[in-house]
Design a protein around this motif. Structure first.
Motif, short mmCIF file in Angstrom:
data_model
loop_
_atom_site.label_atom_id
_atom_site.label_comp_id
_atom_site.label_asym_id
_atom_site.label_seq_id
_atom_site.Cartn_x
_atom_site.Cartn_y
_atom_site.Cartn_z
N ARG A 58 37.23 38.87 81.95
CA ARG A 58 35.83 38.04 82.08
C ARG A 58 35.18 38.73 80.97
O ARG A 58 34.65 39.86 80.88
CB ARG A 58 35.47 38.70 83.37
CG ARG A 58 36.17 38.30 84.67
CD ARG A 58 35.33 38.42 85.91
NE ARG A 58 34.48 39.41 85.80
CZ ARG A 58 35.14 40.55 86.51
NH1 ARG A 58 36.25 40.72 87.07
NH2 ARG A 58 34.43 41.83 86.60
N SER A 82 38.06 34.00 81.58
CA SER A 82 36.62 33.34 81.77
C SER A 82 35.64 33.91 80.95
O SER A 82 35.57 35.14 80.38
CB SER A 82 36.29 33.82 83.27
OG SER A 82 36.06 34.98 83.69
N ASN A 83 34.53 33.04 80.51
CA ASN A 83 33.67 33.41 79.46
C ASN A 83 32.21 32.83 80.05
O ASN A 83 32.11 31.63 80.31
CB ASN A 83 33.98 32.56 78.30
CG ASN A 83 32.98 32.76 76.99
OD1 ASN A 83 32.32 33.58 77.02
ND2 ASN A 83 33.13 32.08 76.00
N SER A 84 31.24 33.78 80.25
CA SER A 84 29.92 33.49 80.52
C SER A 84 29.12 34.31 79.62
O SER A 84 27.76 34.45 79.89
CB SER A 84 29.70 34.31 81.97
OG SER A 84 29.89 35.61 81.99
N GLY A 120 27.79 33.10 76.69
CA GLY A 120 26.74 32.47 75.77
C GLY A 120 27.54 32.07 74.58
O GLY A 120 26.93 30.90 73.72
N ASN A 160 39.45 25.58 83.70
CA ASN A 160 38.65 25.16 84.58
C ASN A 160 39.18 24.68 85.74
O ASN A 160 38.60 23.81 86.51
CB ASN A 160 37.37 24.04 84.11
CG ASN A 160 36.88 24.56 82.83
OD1 ASN A 160 36.66 25.88 82.81
ND2 ASN A 160 36.18 23.88 81.88
N ASP A 164 32.12 28.65 76.01
CA ASP A 164 31.37 29.38 77.22
C ASP A 164 31.47 28.51 78.22
O ASP A 164 31.38 27.35 78.31
CB ASP A 164 29.88 29.21 76.48
CG ASP A 164 28.73 29.99 77.37
OD1 ASP A 164 29.25 31.05 77.87
OD2 ASP A 164 27.62 29.40 77.62
N LYS A 165 31.43 29.28 79.40
CA LYS A 165 31.55 28.66 80.89
C LYS A 165 32.70 27.84 80.85
O LYS A 165 33.05 27.28 81.77
CB LYS A 165 30.50 27.56 80.85
CG LYS A 165 28.86 27.98 80.77
CD LYS A 165 28.37 29.31 81.44
CE LYS A 165 27.01 29.50 81.18
NZ LYS A 165 26.62 30.59 81.95
N GLU A 166 33.79 28.34 80.25
CA GLU A 166 34.99 27.93 80.50
C GLU A 166 36.08 29.18 81.05
O GLU A 166 35.66 30.25 81.03
CB GLU A 166 35.66 27.52 79.10
CG GLU A 166 35.27 26.08 78.71
CD GLU A 166 36.23 25.75 77.56
OE1 GLU A 166 36.35 24.47 77.39
OE2 GLU A 166 36.78 26.38 76.74
N THR A 167 36.93 28.65 81.82
CA THR A 167 37.89 29.60 82.41
C THR A 167 39.46 28.96 82.23
O THR A 167 39.67 28.00 82.63
CB THR A 167 37.76 29.79 83.99
OG1 THR A 167 36.56 30.27 84.24
CG2 THR A 167 38.85 30.55 84.65
#
Length: 479
Positions: free
Chosen positions: A343, A385-387, A389, A407, A425-428
């Motif tokens: 993560r 996962s990437n949160s 930014g 996703n 960003d916001k991808e998994t």
């Protein structure tokens, strides 16, 4: 009395602020000399854990070499220098070269060849190495300072030997102070040819001091290619960020990514999103009249004769999650021996005593990050996962992984094998691989400044240790 009471309160408030800050500062300091195996904490991904995390004894990275004997089929000496040089298009640049040029020499081998490369450091003051990006070499040949070898000092040399097992498009670059040396030009390309002879075009994209180039040329350059000829265009992104590229003037097929062939490729005109560090092979027939253009933004390469196409790349992009046709993976993710989470986040704090906004892995800042531990033969599933930014091109050394989903949407096209994966960003993403190459392997962001800011860890095999140390007398700084 009231004045003293006020002073004591102020002192207490000050201490309440400074003491935690001092603690956070002190605990952020990275030792000047440490082993990669001493970093962070071991994550066994639900599999059996070995006793301890130090991994003394067993196999040493230094012993996991390529063939030590036998006459090489390809033998190359590369001399690294820090110098002012002239790009192929004529602009002066102060950086690093290999044999006097940047990009360095193209190395060509055939599948099955024994390759021997001797790196000589003539004048790179902080030392240098060569990492074979995308080639799953034995661990001792991987070229990571402080992990698989010591940086080669000025006046020193190091010999790399490995079998060219898998045909494909690859590149090589320094993995010592890599955020500076790669950007400064210490890199080159390597192509391993398959059984069939084919005509190809190499297109290495790199930005020197804000000037994007293809094969060291700014602006638009041209290469003569006969009309009606089928060619393979090998595109390599050596920069730190994703590049939208593709061919204008004819339909083309995406036939390989990161040195692995795709199944069932179909003709497209869409752009291809090429992650930093990644490679894509495009197959195309040169039109009978006119010219093809490889578009890399501010740099282009025209193939053929005639006027270049006036069109631009379309907004549509090739999506490898659905492109091509399915085929067996050769592994069963449902029966994974290890399952890991990677993560990516970001938070304020100190890194090695410096305040800032730093990258995190599973909520932890470097060096207190998870060390992913496997045993040889394990089937591994990793969820990235990437949160944070920002997007990150994630690169695992020594292995190729297959993309299972993005996703939550399962891959339905060609098996999408990668060594470098753009995680927006916001991808998994969920990926899988077989742990079939023992060693201690870097697993990091290939936006190299991000890696130097803490977005790196490693994949370690149980029973394998490294005698090399980051920092110390050799000044090893892999990122």
């Amino acid at each position: 009395m009231r004045k003293w009471k006020g002073r004591l309160i102020a002192l207490g408030v000050t201490l309440a602020v400074l003491v935690p800050l001092a603690y956070l500062w002190a605990t952020s300091l990275v030792p000047n000399d440490y082993s990669a195996m001493e970093m962070g904490y071991a994550d066994y991904g639900g599999g059996p854990s070995a006793a301890g995390h130090q991994h003394h004894g067993g196999k040493s990275v230094a012993d996991l070499t390529g063939p030590r004997t036998g006459k090489p089929d390809v033998a190359v000496t590369l001399t690294a220098r820090k110098q002012k040089f002239t790009l192929a298009s004529g602009e002066a640049f102060d950086g690093f070269t290999l044999n006097g040029t940047s990009p360095g020499p193209l190395i060509r081998a055939k599948q099955g060849d024994l390759v021997e490369v001797t790196l000589v450091n003539e004048s790179v003051p902080e030392g240098a190495t060569l990492h074979w990006h995308g080639i799953d070499v034995p661990n001792a040949e991987d070229g990571v300072a402080g992990v698989t070898q010591d940086a080669v000092p000025v006046g020193g040399k190091h010999v790399y030997r490995f079998k060219a097992d898998v045909a494909g498009t690859y590149w090589y670059h320094s993995h010592q102070v890599s955020s500076e040396e790669v950007r400064g030009g210490l890199f080159g390309t390597i192509v391993i040819g398959g059984a069939e002879e084919e005509e190809d075009v190499i297109a290495a994209i790199h930005t020197y001091d804000g000037k994007r180039t293809i094969n060291g040329r700014t602006g638009s350059s041209r290469m003569d290619v006969a009309p009606g000829k089928k060619i393979r265009v090998r595109v390599i992104n050596t920069d730190n960020t994703i590049i939208r590229t593709g061919l204008i003037g004819a339909q083309y097929k995406v036939i390989a990514v990161d040195g692995r062939d795709l199944t069932g490729p179909t003709p497209v005109t869409a752009a291809f999103p090429l992650a930093a560090g990644a490679r894509v092979d495009l197959e195309v027939v040169v039109p009978a009249s006119g010219v093809l253009r490889l578009d890399a933004g501010t740099a282009t390469l025209d193939l053929g004769a005639g006027d270049a196409p006036a069109a631009k790349l379309p907004d549509e992009t090739v999506d490898l999650l659905t492109y091509g046709t399915p085929a067996p993976l050769g592994l069963d993710p449902a029966k994974a021996d290890r399952r890991f989470e990677y993560r990516i986040g970001r938070r304020p704090g100190f890194l090695d005593g410096v305040p800032g906004l730093w990258w995190t892995i599973n909520g932890k800042k470097f060096p207190d990050v998870p060390m992913y531990m496997v045993a040889e033969g394990d089937v591994v599933v990793m969820t990235i996962s990437n949160s944070s930014g920002q997007a990150h091109p994630m690169h695992l050394h020594g292995h190729h992984a297959v993309v299972l989903s993005r996703n939550g949407v399962a891959a339905s096209g060609t098996p999408w094998w990668i060594d470098t994966l753009e995680v927006g960003d916001k991808e998994t993403y969920e990926i899988a691989f077989v742990a079939d190459n023992p060693g201690v392997w870097m697993d990091h962001c290939h936006n190299l400044p991000h890696a130097s800011e803490g977005l790196m860890t490693h994949l370690g095999y149980e029973g394998v240790s490294t005698p090399y140390r980051v920092g110390g007398e050799h000044g090893n700084e892999p990122e």
